[in-house]
Motif scaffolding. Structure first.
Motif, PDB file in Angstrom:
ATOM      1  N   ASP A 117      41.780  36.153  42.805  1.00  9.79           N
ATOM      2  CA  ASP A 117      42.374  37.187  43.653  1.00  9.79           C
ATOM      3  C   ASP A 117      43.562  37.861  42.975  1.00  9.79           C
ATOM      4  O   ASP A 117      43.753  39.084  43.068  1.00  9.79           O
ATOM      5  CB  ASP A 117      42.826  36.582  44.991  1.00  9.79           C
ATOM      6  N   VAL A 118      44.395  37.056  42.289  1.00 15.74           N
ATOM      7  CA  VAL A 118      45.552  37.621  41.582  1.00 15.74           C
ATOM      8  C   VAL A 118      45.073  38.555  40.472  1.00 15.74           C
ATOM      9  O   VAL A 118      45.607  39.650  40.276  1.00 15.74           O
ATOM     10  CB  VAL A 118      46.442  36.502  41.007  1.00 15.74           C
ATOM     11  N   LYS A 120      42.190  40.101  40.343  1.00 13.41           N
ATOM     12  CA  LYS A 120      41.567  41.284  40.928  1.00 13.41           C
ATOM     13  C   LYS A 120      42.625  42.321  41.309  1.00 13.41           C
ATOM     14  O   LYS A 120      42.472  43.529  41.039  1.00 13.41           O
ATOM     15  CB  LYS A 120      40.751  40.886  42.152  1.00 13.41           C
ATOM     16  N   THR A 121      43.705  41.852  41.934  1.00 10.28           N
ATOM     17  CA  THR A 121      44.798  42.765  42.309  1.00 10.28           C
ATOM     18  C   THR A 121      45.451  43.362  41.069  1.00 10.28           C
ATOM     19  O   THR A 121      45.761  44.551  41.009  1.00 10.28           O
ATOM     20  CB  THR A 121      45.857  42.012  43.143  1.00 10.28           C
ATOM     21  N   MET A 122      45.628  42.508  40.064  1.00  3.65           N
ATOM     22  CA  MET A 122      46.223  42.957  38.806  1.00  3.65           C
ATOM     23  C   MET A 122      45.360  44.035  38.151  1.00  3.65           C
ATOM     24  O   MET A 122      45.871  45.027  37.608  1.00  3.65           O
ATOM     25  CB  MET A 122      46.372  41.754  37.871  1.00  3.65           C
ATOM     26  N   SER A 123      44.057  43.871  38.215  1.00  4.94           N
ATOM     27  CA  SER A 123      43.141  44.808  37.573  1.00  4.94           C
ATOM     28  C   SER A 123      43.017  46.122  38.329  1.00  4.94           C
ATOM     29  O   SER A 123      42.824  47.187  37.720  1.00  4.94           O
ATOM     30  CB  SER A 123      41.756  44.173  37.422  1.00  4.94           C
ATOM     31  N   THR A 124      43.117  46.071  39.646  1.00  2.80           N
ATOM     32  CA  THR A 124      42.912  47.289  40.438  1.00  2.80           C
ATOM     33  C   THR A 124      44.198  48.074  40.688  1.00  2.80           C
ATOM     34  O   THR A 124      44.190  49.305  40.710  1.00  2.80           O
ATOM     35  CB  THR A 124      42.279  46.939  41.790  1.00  2.80           C
ATOM     36  N   THR A 125      45.307  47.360  40.868  1.00  2.00           N
ATOM     37  CA  THR A 125      46.571  48.040  41.196  1.00  2.00           C
ATOM     38  C   THR A 125      47.636  47.892  40.117  1.00  2.00           C
ATOM     39  O   THR A 125      48.619  48.624  40.112  1.00  2.00           O
ATOM     40  CB  THR A 125      47.152  47.509  42.518  1.00  2.00           C
ATOM     41  N   GLU A 127      49.525  45.379  39.997  1.00  3.13           N
ATOM     42  CA  GLU A 127      50.599  44.582  40.580  1.00  3.13           C
ATOM     43  C   GLU A 127      50.377  43.095  40.296  1.00  3.13           C
ATOM     44  O   GLU A 127      49.258  42.583  40.372  1.00  3.13           O
ATOM     45  CB  GLU A 127      50.685  44.819  42.085  1.00  3.13           C
ATOM     46  N   ILE A 128      51.488  42.424  39.988  1.00  2.00           N
ATOM     47  CA  ILE A 128      51.469  40.982  39.699  1.00  2.00           C
ATOM     48  C   ILE A 128      52.643  40.348  40.447  1.00  2.00           C
ATOM     49  O   ILE A 128      53.727  40.939  40.499  1.00  2.00           O
ATOM     50  CB  ILE A 128      51.645  40.715  38.187  1.00  2.00           C
ATOM     51  N   GLN A 250      41.176  47.698  30.547  1.00  4.46           N
ATOM     52  CA  GLN A 250      40.565  46.830  31.547  1.00  4.46           C
ATOM     53  C   GLN A 250      39.206  46.312  31.067  1.00  4.46           C
ATOM     54  O   GLN A 250      38.872  45.133  31.267  1.00  4.46           O
ATOM     55  CB  GLN A 250      40.406  47.594  32.865  1.00  4.46           C
TER      56      GLN A 250
END
Length: 351
Positions: A117-118, A120-125, A127-128, A250
């Motif tokens: 999940d982390v 996925k968020t890192m890849s799409t937005t 944000e970390i 990416q």
């Protein structure tokens, strides 16, 4: 007979008197031709033409990103690992280099924190979580990983790197036109005529000065409008530049992570070290793209400010030239007026 002589004399005297009175009758006097005063030099004073000066050019270099050849070698080595079952030297060296920046235990713990999940968020937005971000930043800043990260250059404007805000630029002050006072008229007709000629010539200079000034200002306004119109397209083009770069980064990350997962058993302890390398590389690449896009956005404004400053400098130079030309010409007219006034006694006024 004696009585007739006196009568004849009286008649003669009367005729003479009538003749005298007739000759003394008032006659109309012809009108006098007016005297025209002429002066040389007033009509010879002109303002030279002033063409708009082209603003100085602004040199610009775009930001650039260079991918790491070492990172490419690691990706190529991992791709072949499944087929050969042998860990390539480039992959072994990368794991060793990461091990110089973090211990195996810390690497295992940090790697585990990057859940699907982390990532996925890192890849799409991009944000970390803050705590994880700081640890990846520490890895990226370690000299041991420098060779595996992309390098970049900031955009430049007139040879200076742009990476921050740019303040407003204002033009220099324009030299004011020196006012030329009209000579005071006196009662002398010749001097009055000289002053009239002077004022007519001066009015002509002022009209030319106003026309030249209007042309220079109109040219500046046209350039200024063009500069303002460049900003929006400049900034809009940056999205088209950096979106593909982010996509490539990416894709490299996804391919690398897939290879790592496929060869986890073969890699053993190097797995977590290499996984952190890919995570750090992706985070660093996204940071670089964000930084460069912001810098180039600022550069769009910096270019506009530099172009405007150059246009203002060119305009002010031309306006100063016009004013200087006018002042010189007005001074010449003043000298001509002084000379003309001094010569008035030679033009028939007796002054």
């Amino acid at each position: 007979m004696k009585t007739a002589k006196p009568n004849i004399k009286l008649l003669f005297y009367g005729f003479c008197l009538a003749t005298v009175l007739y000759n003394c009758k008032t006659k109309d006097v012809d009108s006098l031709t007016p005297f025209t005063y002429t002066f040389k030099g007033f009509t010879d004073v002109k303002l030279p033409d002033v063409k708009p000066t082209a603003p100085a050019a602004v040199s610009v270099t775009a930001a650039s990103v260079t991918s790491s050849t070492a990172a490419a070698a690691v990706s190529a080595g991992l791709s072949s690992l499944s087929a050969t079952g042998v860990v390539p030297a480039a992959v072994q060296q990368a794991a060793s280099d990461v091990g110089k920046a973090i211990t195996p235990a810390a690497a295992s713990q940090l790697s585990a924190s990057f859940t699907p999940d982390v990532i996925k968020t890192m890849s799409t937005t991009g944000e970390i979580p803050a705590n994880l971000k700081s640890q990846l930043t520490a890895l990226s800043n370690n000299p041991a990983l420098k060779a595996y990260l992309p390098t970049f250059t900031l955009p430049t404007v007139n040879g200076k790197a742009v990476g921050g805000r740019v303040g407003a630029t204002s033009g220099s002050n324009i030299v004011a036109t020196v006012a030329t006072a009209n000579a005071a008229l006196d009662d002398d007709a010749c001097k009055a005529a000289a002053n009239a000629a002077y004022n007519t010539a001066l009015a002509g200079l002022q009209a030319t000065q106003a026309s030249q000034t209007a042309a220079i200002n109109a040219n500046f306004t046209q350039i200024q409008t063009g500069i303002s119109a460049e900003s929006a397209p400049c900034k809009a083009g940056l999205t088209a530049k950096y979106t593909p770069l982010r996509a490539v980064a990416q894709q490299a990350f996804d391919a690398g992570m897939a290879s790592l997962d496929a060869n986890k058993a073969i890699l053993g302890g190097a797995y977590d070290l290499l996984r952190l390398l890919y995570l750090a590389a992706l985070a660093d690449a996204n940071d670089v793209f964000t930084k460069l896009q912001a810098a180039e956005t600022t550069a769009c404004d910096a270019v506009g400010a530099a172009k405007l400053a150059n246009a203002q400098a060119a305009r002010d130079k031309d306006l100063n030239t016009i004013n200087s030309n006018f002042n010189a010409a007005a001074g010449s007219l003043k000298a001509t007026l002084t000379k003309a006034t001094a010569s008035c006694h030679n033009q028939g006024n007796g002054g």
